[in-house]
Design a protein around this motif. Structure first.
Motif, PDB file in Angstrom:
ATOM      1  N   ASP A  44       2.992   0.998   8.237  1.00  0.00           N
ATOM      2  CA  ASP A  44       4.402   0.653   8.371  1.00  0.00           C
ATOM      3  C   ASP A  44       4.780  -0.454   7.388  1.00  0.00           C
ATOM      4  O   ASP A  44       4.201  -1.542   7.404  1.00  0.00           O
ATOM      5  N   GLY A  45       5.721  -0.182   6.529  1.00  0.00           N
ATOM      6  CA  GLY A  45       6.159  -1.168   5.558  1.00  0.00           C
ATOM      7  C   GLY A  45       5.246  -1.335   4.368  1.00  0.00           C
ATOM      8  O   GLY A  45       5.475  -2.193   3.516  1.00  0.00           O
ATOM      9  N   ALA A  46       4.207  -0.516   4.291  1.00  0.00           N
ATOM     10  CA  ALA A  46       3.261  -0.618   3.172  1.00  0.00           C
ATOM     11  C   ALA A  46       3.680   0.318   2.044  1.00  0.00           C
ATOM     12  O   ALA A  46       4.385   1.303   2.254  1.00  0.00           O
ATOM     13  N   LYS A  47       3.239  -0.003   0.851  1.00  0.00           N
ATOM     14  CA  LYS A  47       3.502   0.843  -0.307  1.00  0.00           C
ATOM     15  C   LYS A  47       2.294   1.754  -0.532  1.00  0.00           C
ATOM     16  O   LYS A  47       1.215   1.285  -0.884  1.00  0.00           O
ATOM     17  N   PRO A  48       2.448   3.065  -0.300  1.00  0.00           N
ATOM     18  CA  PRO A  48       1.306   3.976  -0.446  1.00  0.00           C
ATOM     19  C   PRO A  48       0.690   3.874  -1.841  1.00  0.00           C
ATOM     20  O   PRO A  48       1.423   3.619  -2.807  1.00  0.00           O
TER      21      PRO A  48
END
Length: 238
Positions: A96-100
């Protein structure tokens, strides 16, 4: 043995391969053997993983006195989806909220810290931001959602904590001013003076309505506790 911490986590292109970066011993010779990550529980709402390896680092003659980063890999039985990952029971990552393909490392307040505002949870975040002592009591707050004044105190004496021992019959006080940022309450300045002078020197935009009536804090020990019904804000260092 196990790594002391995990510094990063990311997913492979298949969204099922979990790659975990951890500090490990290093030196002139091979210092890490059998590095692996394994699932410790069936995959459900959370993904629990343990990283292990063996190393001769306890023997100074091994030369494994430095540290480097190694990556352990585990293939999940299904795509991670929106599940959080907990490594070695205490380090938590979330998509959640991370940049893949990366995963975001959760902090002391969890993966979704409370939004800045005039709430008890956000005041706890402010105390963490200034590294307040353990077993801190919030004495008063002045807050408008964008700016915050926080007075707090803590017991002094040997082994105080939650004790009612007479040796802990005094407290020290502190006052901090904060400004709201996207990451939470950000400290501006610390002072025991009353009024607005110190904070407005550091941040002229700080509103006088929150500081003009502030009385100076006593720099001496206070002889009384909060009333018995008051609950301390427990601060535990991790």
């Amino acid at each position: 043995m196990e790594p002391s911490e995990v510094t990063g986590a990311r997913l492979g292109d298949d969204r099922r391969t979990l790659l975990l970066d951890a500090p490990v011993p290093s030196g002139a010779h091979a210092c890490v053997r059998k590095l692996k990550a394994v699932l410790t529980d069936p995959m459900a709402d959370l993904v629990r993983v343990q990283i292990t390896f063996t190393s001769p680092s306890g023997d100074r003659a091994s030369g494994c006195t430095k540290e480097s980063t190694a990556t352990a890999k585990v293939r999940l039985p299904m795509p991670l989806g929106d599940r959080d990952v907990i490594v070695d029971n205490y380090t938590r990552f979330t998509a959640d909220g991370a940049k893949p393909p990366g995963l975001r490392l959760c902090g002391k307040l969890g993966c979704t810290p409370p939004a800045t505002g005039c709430t008890a949870a956000s005041y706890d975040q402010a105390l963490m931001a200034v590294d307040a002592p353990e077993h801190t009591y919030r004495d008063s707050e002045k807050c408008d959602g964008k700016w915050l004044v926080l007075d707090f105190s803590w017991r002094t004496g040997p082994a105080c904590g939650d004790s009612t021992d007479p040796a802990c019959s005094s407290r020290l006080g502190d006052r901090w001013f904060f400004r709201a940022k996207n990451t939470g309450w950000a400290p501006i300045v610390r002072t025991s003076a009353g009024g607005c002078r110190d904070v407005q020197r550091a941040e002229p935009a700080f509103p006088a309505s929150l500081c003009a009536s502030l009385a100076p804090l006593s720099t001496s020990l206070h002889p009384s506790f909060p009333p018995p019904s008051a609950s301390p804000t427990r601060r535990t260092r991790l």
